[in-house]
Each structure stands twice: as C-alpha cells, then as structure tokens.
Design a protein around this motif. Structure first.
Motif, PDB file in Angstrom:
ATOM      1  N   TYR A  79       0.817  -1.222   0.000  1.00  0.00           N
ATOM      2  CA  TYR A  79       0.000   0.000   0.000  1.00  0.00           C
ATOM      3  C   TYR A  79       0.847   1.268   0.000  1.00  0.00           C
ATOM      4  O   TYR A  79       0.365   2.353   0.320  1.00  0.00           O
ATOM      5  CB  TYR A  79      -0.962   0.006   1.195  1.00  0.00           C
ATOM      6  CG  TYR A  79      -2.228  -0.760   0.889  1.00  0.00           C
ATOM      7  CD1 TYR A  79      -3.296  -0.145   0.222  1.00  0.00           C
ATOM      8  CD2 TYR A  79      -2.340  -2.102   1.207  1.00  0.00           C
ATOM      9  CE1 TYR A  79      -4.429  -0.852  -0.093  1.00  0.00           C
ATOM     10  CE2 TYR A  79      -3.484  -2.818   0.891  1.00  0.00           C
ATOM     11  CZ  TYR A  79      -4.521  -2.192   0.242  1.00  0.00           C
ATOM     12  OH  TYR A  79      -5.654  -2.889  -0.090  1.00  0.00           O
ATOM     13  N   GLY A  80       2.134   1.097  -0.332  1.00  0.00           N
ATOM     14  CA  GLY A  80       2.990   2.271  -0.478  1.00  0.00           C
ATOM     15  C   GLY A  80       3.471   2.882   0.827  1.00  0.00           C
ATOM     16  O   GLY A  80       4.010   3.979   0.837  1.00  0.00           O
ATOM     17  N   SER A 103      -5.338   5.453   3.446  1.00  0.00           N
ATOM     18  CA  SER A 103      -6.796   5.303   3.478  1.00  0.00           C
ATOM     19  C   SER A 103      -7.198   4.362   4.602  1.00  0.00           C
ATOM     20  O   SER A 103      -6.385   3.568   5.070  1.00  0.00           O
ATOM     21  CB  SER A 103      -7.274   4.720   2.143  1.00  0.00           C
ATOM     22  OG  SER A 103      -6.810   3.384   2.029  1.00  0.00           O
ATOM     23  N   PRO A 104      -8.463   4.443   5.050  1.00  0.00           N
ATOM     24  CA  PRO A 104      -8.933   3.528   6.091  1.00  0.00           C
ATOM     25  C   PRO A 104      -8.786   2.072   5.658  1.00  0.00           C
ATOM     26  O   PRO A 104      -8.441   1.205   6.453  1.00  0.00           O
ATOM     27  CB  PRO A 104     -10.412   3.890   6.252  1.00  0.00           C
ATOM     28  CG  PRO A 104     -10.565   5.245   5.683  1.00  0.00           C
ATOM     29  CD  PRO A 104      -9.512   5.382   4.627  1.00  0.00           C
ATOM     30  N   ARG A 105      -9.034   1.828   4.373  1.00  0.00           N
ATOM     31  CA  ARG A 105      -8.932   0.463   3.862  1.00  0.00           C
ATOM     32  C   ARG A 105      -7.507  -0.067   3.997  1.00  0.00           C
ATOM     33  O   ARG A 105      -7.287  -1.199   4.445  1.00  0.00           O
ATOM     34  CB  ARG A 105      -9.361   0.461   2.382  1.00  0.00           C
ATOM     35  CG  ARG A 105      -9.422  -0.890   1.746  1.00  0.00           C
ATOM     36  CD  ARG A 105      -9.628  -0.739   0.233  1.00  0.00           C
ATOM     37  NE  ARG A 105      -9.055  -1.873  -0.460  1.00  0.00           N
ATOM     38  CZ  ARG A 105      -9.655  -3.054  -0.557  1.00  0.00           C
ATOM     39  NH1 ARG A 105     -10.843  -3.233  -0.029  1.00  0.00           N
ATOM     40  NH2 ARG A 105      -9.059  -4.053  -1.167  1.00  0.00           N
ATOM     41  N   ALA A 106      -6.520   0.772   3.640  1.00  0.00           N
ATOM     42  CA  ALA A 106      -5.120   0.365   3.764  1.00  0.00           C
ATOM     43  C   ALA A 106      -4.782   0.066   5.221  1.00  0.00           C
ATOM     44  O   ALA A 106      -4.170  -0.955   5.535  1.00  0.00           O
ATOM     45  CB  ALA A 106      -4.204   1.463   3.226  1.00  0.00           C
ATOM     46  N   LEU A 176     -13.344   3.829  12.528  1.00  0.00           N
ATOM     47  CA  LEU A 176     -13.865   5.175  12.831  1.00  0.00           C
ATOM     48  C   LEU A 176     -13.541   6.137  11.698  1.00  0.00           C
ATOM     49  O   LEU A 176     -14.354   6.974  11.303  1.00  0.00           O
ATOM     50  CB  LEU A 176     -13.235   5.697  14.128  1.00  0.00           C
ATOM     51  CG  LEU A 176     -13.628   4.969  15.409  1.00  0.00           C
ATOM     52  CD1 LEU A 176     -12.796   5.486  16.579  1.00  0.00           C
ATOM     53  CD2 LEU A 176     -15.113   5.166  15.690  1.00  0.00           C
ATOM     54  N   TRP A 177     -12.327   6.019  11.183  1.00  0.00           N
ATOM     55  CA  TRP A 177     -11.859   6.878  10.094  1.00  0.00           C
ATOM     56  C   TRP A 177     -12.743   6.639   8.862  1.00  0.00           C
ATOM     57  O   TRP A 177     -13.189   7.582   8.202  1.00  0.00           O
ATOM     58  CB  TRP A 177     -10.400   6.522   9.830  1.00  0.00           C
ATOM     59  CG  TRP A 177      -9.679   7.337   8.805  1.00  0.00           C
ATOM     60  CD1 TRP A 177     -10.078   8.511   8.234  1.00  0.00           C
ATOM     61  CD2 TRP A 177      -8.399   7.022   8.237  1.00  0.00           C
ATOM     62  NE1 TRP A 177      -9.130   8.945   7.348  1.00  0.00           N
ATOM     63  CE2 TRP A 177      -8.096   8.058   7.337  1.00  0.00           C
ATOM     64  CE3 TRP A 177      -7.487   5.972   8.403  1.00  0.00           C
ATOM     65  CZ2 TRP A 177      -6.907   8.066   6.593  1.00  0.00           C
ATOM     66  CZ3 TRP A 177      -6.310   5.989   7.671  1.00  0.00           C
ATOM     67  CH2 TRP A 177      -6.025   7.031   6.776  1.00  0.00           C
ATOM     68  N   GLY A 178     -13.017   5.349   8.582  1.00  0.00           N
ATOM     69  CA  GLY A 178     -13.846   5.006   7.429  1.00  0.00           C
ATOM     70  C   GLY A 178     -15.269   5.531   7.575  1.00  0.00           C
ATOM     71  O   GLY A 178     -15.886   5.957   6.602  1.00  0.00           O
ATOM     72  N   MET A 179     -15.783   5.528   8.807  1.00  0.00           N
ATOM     73  CA  MET A 179     -17.165   5.988   9.019  1.00  0.00           C
ATOM     74  C   MET A 179     -17.241   7.500   9.073  1.00  0.00           C
ATOM     75  O   MET A 179     -18.130   8.109   8.493  1.00  0.00           O
ATOM     76  CB  MET A 179     -17.718   5.386  10.310  1.00  0.00           C
ATOM     77  CG  MET A 179     -17.972   3.893  10.188  1.00  0.00           C
ATOM     78  SD  MET A 179     -18.827   3.218  11.631  1.00  0.00           S
ATOM     79  CE  MET A 179     -17.659   3.497  12.934  1.00  0.00           C
ATOM     80  N   GLY A 180     -16.287   8.108   9.806  1.00  0.00           N
ATOM     81  CA  GLY A 180     -16.377   9.556  10.023  1.00  0.00           C
ATOM     82  C   GLY A 180     -15.516  10.375   9.082  1.00  0.00           C
ATOM     83  O   GLY A 180     -15.629  11.586   9.015  1.00  0.00           O
ATOM     84  N   ARG A 181     -14.597   9.699   8.367  1.00  0.00           N
ATOM     85  CA  ARG A 181     -13.709  10.369   7.416  1.00  0.00           C
ATOM     86  C   ARG A 181     -12.800  11.413   8.060  1.00  0.00           C
ATOM     87  O   ARG A 181     -12.380  12.350   7.412  1.00  0.00           O
ATOM     88  CB  ARG A 181     -14.484  11.050   6.289  1.00  0.00           C
ATOM     89  CG  ARG A 181     -15.538  10.194   5.678  1.00  0.00           C
ATOM     90  CD  ARG A 181     -15.181   9.807   4.264  1.00  0.00           C
ATOM     91  NE  ARG A 181     -16.024   8.717   3.832  1.00  0.00           N
ATOM     92  CZ  ARG A 181     -15.566   7.529   3.422  1.00  0.00           C
ATOM     93  NH1 ARG A 181     -14.284   7.320   3.364  1.00  0.00           N
ATOM     94  NH2 ARG A 181     -16.374   6.596   3.034  1.00  0.00           N
ATOM     95  N   ASN A 182     -12.546  11.309   9.373  1.00  0.00           N
ATOM     96  CA  ASN A 182     -11.651  12.277   9.997  1.00  0.00           C
ATOM     97  C   ASN A 182     -10.563  11.527  10.765  1.00  0.00           C
ATOM     98  O   ASN A 182     -10.794  10.970  11.827  1.00  0.00           O
ATOM     99  CB  ASN A 182     -12.450  13.172  10.945  1.00  0.00           C
ATOM    100  CG  ASN A 182     -11.598  14.289  11.516  1.00  0.00           C
ATOM    101  OD1 ASN A 182     -10.381  14.144  11.669  1.00  0.00           O
ATOM    102  ND2 ASN A 182     -12.228  15.400  11.819  1.00  0.00           N
ATOM    103  N   LEU A 183      -9.355  11.523  10.190  1.00  0.00           N
ATOM    104  CA  LEU A 183      -8.240  10.765  10.763  1.00  0.00           C
ATOM    105  C   LEU A 183      -7.884  11.277  12.151  1.00  0.00           C
ATOM    106  O   LEU A 183      -7.577  10.515  13.053  1.00  0.00           O
ATOM    107  CB  LEU A 183      -7.029  10.883   9.825  1.00  0.00           C
ATOM    108  CG  LEU A 183      -5.753  10.187  10.285  1.00  0.00           C
ATOM    109  CD1 LEU A 183      -5.971   8.708  10.480  1.00  0.00           C
ATOM    110  CD2 LEU A 183      -4.635  10.425   9.280  1.00  0.00           C
ATOM    111  N   ARG A 184      -7.947  12.597  12.318  1.00  0.00           N
ATOM    112  CA  ARG A 184      -7.556  13.187  13.587  1.00  0.00           C
ATOM    113  C   ARG A 184      -8.445  12.697  14.737  1.00  0.00           C
ATOM    114  O   ARG A 184      -7.958  12.261  15.770  1.00  0.00           O
ATOM    115  CB  ARG A 184      -7.639  14.709  13.480  1.00  0.00           C
ATOM    116  CG  ARG A 184      -7.111  15.433  14.683  1.00  0.00           C
ATOM    117  CD  ARG A 184      -7.384  16.911  14.553  1.00  0.00           C
ATOM    118  NE  ARG A 184      -6.670  17.472  13.414  1.00  0.00           N
ATOM    119  CZ  ARG A 184      -5.873  18.544  13.491  1.00  0.00           C
ATOM    120  NH1 ARG A 184      -5.702  19.137  14.633  1.00  0.00           N
ATOM    121  NH2 ARG A 184      -5.290  19.013  12.430  1.00  0.00           N
TER     122      ARG A 184
END
Ligand SMILES: [Zn+2]
Length: 385
Positions: A79-80, A103-106, A176-184
């Motif tokens: 995934y780089g 990405s959340p998937r990675a 959580l990142w995948g659902m909310g799209r906020n990494l922080r």
C-alpha cells in the motif's frame, strides 16, 4: 525509541534487527518455559530435555513474532507505506512504518494482517500437535507445537484489544476513520483507549505485585502498561504534528539568516564574539553563502583553552555532509522525521550548496504550538537553537 541495534539480516527485503533490551525478553521466556511451562505440563521431565525444548520453543516464539510483523510489513509495502525494518525489543516486535496509511482500507488491511497471520500459525501448530501426538512422539515433544499454538493464539487475541498502538486499536481507528472520514478524531479516540488500557495494566500490575505478592509478573504488567500508555499518547501527538505540517516545505518552516561563523576565525574569537553573544548550541561554518561545515559549543569545550587563540574554526569543524543538511525544497514532514531521529535535533538547510537557513526540532515544535494556537495561520519560526 530505539538506540544501538543488532542486525540479523534481511527477510523479503526488510531489515530484521534487535534492540539490546530484547535479550531480557529472550532470557525471561526461555527461563519461564524451562522452569515453568514444561515441568508443569510434564512432571518428571528431565531438566536437560526441558531446557532443550524451552530453547526451541523460545526460538519458535520469536519466529512466530517475526511472521506476524512480516505480515504487517508486506501488506504495508503493497500500500505504499515505507517500512524501515522490523525490530525485536523488550515487549515483542515492531514493524517500523515511516508514514501513515493513506486510506482507512489500507490501515484496516495492514493492521489486520498481523493477527490473521498469528491465527493462521495457531491453527497450523495445533494441527502439527495432533499429527505429532498420533505419531506417538513422547509427551514433552508434543508440548512444543502445542505451546506454539497457544502462544500464537494469545498473540492474535492480545493484539486485537482495541487499544492504540496495538493492532486492535489500529483496526478501531480504521473503522472510525472510514465511518467519520476524519483521521484526527479517529486517532484521538483510539489513542485515548490505548492510554486507558495502559493505565488499566499499570493498576492491575500494581495490584498483582502488592495484593497477590506476584512481584515479577506484576511489575511486567506495569512496564507494558507504561509503554502502551506512553506510545498511545505519542502517536496521537505525532499525527497532529504531521497533519499541521502537510503541504509545507523545509523552506517554509526554517529559521532564515542564521548566525554563521567564518572558517578563518579563531576559537577564541567565536567564543567571545559569537557563542557568548547568541547562546546557540551550534553554528554553521560558511564562507559567504557557501556552507563548509558546522561547529558546536560542545566541540569547543573539548579543546584545551590554551589553544583557543591560535586554532581556527576550519581546522576543527564537523563536515557539512548529507547527514547534517536538508534541502529547502524537502517537505517539512521529512524534516520532522529526521530531526526526531537526530540526537542534536538540528539541521542546516541548503539550496544548491548554499546555506539558506537552519531548522531545529525545538523551533519546529514551537512553530507547531503556535500554529495550533492561531488556528493554522502562523508564519515561519523565528527562534533558533
Ligand atoms: Zn501486530
């Protein structure tokens, strides 16, 4: 986190190495297998047999641990995400990833690969146990694959606890990142759970040591708790730092026009006119804008006072090689990584061989604090080390 390390070699292109603290873990496991596990499971087993099996079991455990970390590393690389290597240390193993998954998937797949690999080994060793037992091997021999099955299952389960920086915490963050799209925010929640879990381990360990009189086991829990607690907090802070540096170059965050010294100055001159005046720890040595090297207060301290009036800076300076410099065009995140890895936390910034500034970890941290306070609108830092 790691100091001097012993390098074993490479597997699949990843450097495998051990921190000196790993020896403690190795001996602890070897001893607990030889004097605890095997004699308890097979009363009457000869001491020599128990130690032999313990050694193979310990090596098998670390091979299993490497397999777990290699699984993370291989998926991360696909995934780089750059993996700096795999390090064995006091609390197990770590695949050192030099950037965050994109990405959340990675993140989900990188974090999930380790426990999956351990589960796979647990099932495989359980199968081997059955085969060896059916073949009529003596009991203590059967105990070996059985131990490795149990330990791999334990590795998978423990790592799946939803406490950052463990794999389960990363899976939670990915979800959580995948659902909310906020990494922080996802990192904040997962880190808080990691810190809470660390505190729980510390409390549980203290209870064991004091109330149950299991001092060694209890202290071990406390140590792991302290490690997880500290790591969870640090990971979150580092992520915040990285996010605020995104899109900036070293040129944006460096201190411009640093105080430089001339290679022909004597040590006495720079002590009187530069070091006592500016109180910095290090100075680039430059002739015009051309960077020649650097000199620090510590190097000066190492020189006999009687020689100060005659010795010239150019004769004692350290070279301006690539380990001490960074191009102004490099991204600020790279500078942060390199400054954190350096003992002195200081780099000279160049543009085609010319000195254009310096960047110090302290200044970069001050800059990040300012940016946080001003909502991301601060200018470059002005102080210097
Ligand atoms: Zn893992």
């Amino acid at each position: 986190m790691f100091g001097r390390r012993f390098v074993f070699g490479r597997i699949l292109g990843f450097e495998i190495r051990a921190d000196p603290t790993w020896a403690i873990l190795f001996l602890l496991i070897l001893w607990s297998l030889a004097s605890g596990f095997f004699p308890a499971m097979y009363p009457g087993v000869a001491a020599g047999t128990a130690w032999g099996l313990a050694l193979v079991g310990t090596l098998g455990l670390f091979a299993s641990l490497l397999f777990h970390e290699l699984a993370h590393s291989v998926v991360a690389r696909s995934y780089g995400v750059k993996v700096g290597g795999i390090t064995l240390f006091l609390f197990g193993g770590a695949a050192e990833m030099e950037s965050e998954p994109a990405s959340p998937r990675a993140e989900l797949l990188i974090a999930g690969a380790g426990p999956l690999a351990s589960l796979f080994l647990a099932v495989a060793f359980y199968g081997v146990t059955g085969v060896v037992a059916t073949a009529g091997a003596p009991d203590p021999i059967v105990g070996l694959p059985y131990y490795l099955a149990v330990v791999n299952l334990a590795l998978a389960v423990f790592n799946l606890l939803p406490a950052f920086p463990m794999d389960g915490g990363r899976l939670l963050r990915a979800a959580l990142w995948g659902m909310g799209r906020n990494l922080r925010r996802a990192t904040k929640v997962a880190s808080r759970m990691g810190q809470g879990f660390g505190l729980l381990l510390i409390a549980g360990g203290a209870f064991q040591a004091i109330a149950v009189q299991n001092f060694v086991g209890g202290m071990w829990w406390v140590l792991i708790g302290v490690f997880i607690h500290g790591n969870a907090g640090m990971t979150y802070k580092r992520l915040l730092d990285r996010l605020s540096l995104k899109g900036l170059t070293v040129g944006d965050v460096m201190t411009r026009r640093p105080v430089t010294v001339d290679p022909d100055s004597t040590i006495q001159q720079i002590v009187d006119e530069v070091i006592y005046r500016y109180h910095h720890h290090r100075y680039p040595v430059a002739s015009g804008r051309r960077l020649l090297g650097w000199i620090g207060a510590r190097q000066v301290q190492g020189i006999e006072r009687a020689r100060w009036p005659e010795l010239r800076v150019g004769e004692v300076m350290a070279p301006a090689d690539t380990s001490a410099t960074i191009p102004a065009s490099a991204d600020a995140e790279t500078a942060l990584d390199r400054l954190q890895a350096r003992r002195d936390g200081w780099l000279m910034v160049t543009d085609r061989g010319a000195l254009v500034g310096v960047v110090a970890l302290r200044d970069l941290q001050a800059y990040l604090r300012l940016r946080a306070e001003l909502g991301g609108r601060a200018g470059p830092p002005q102080a210097s080390a």
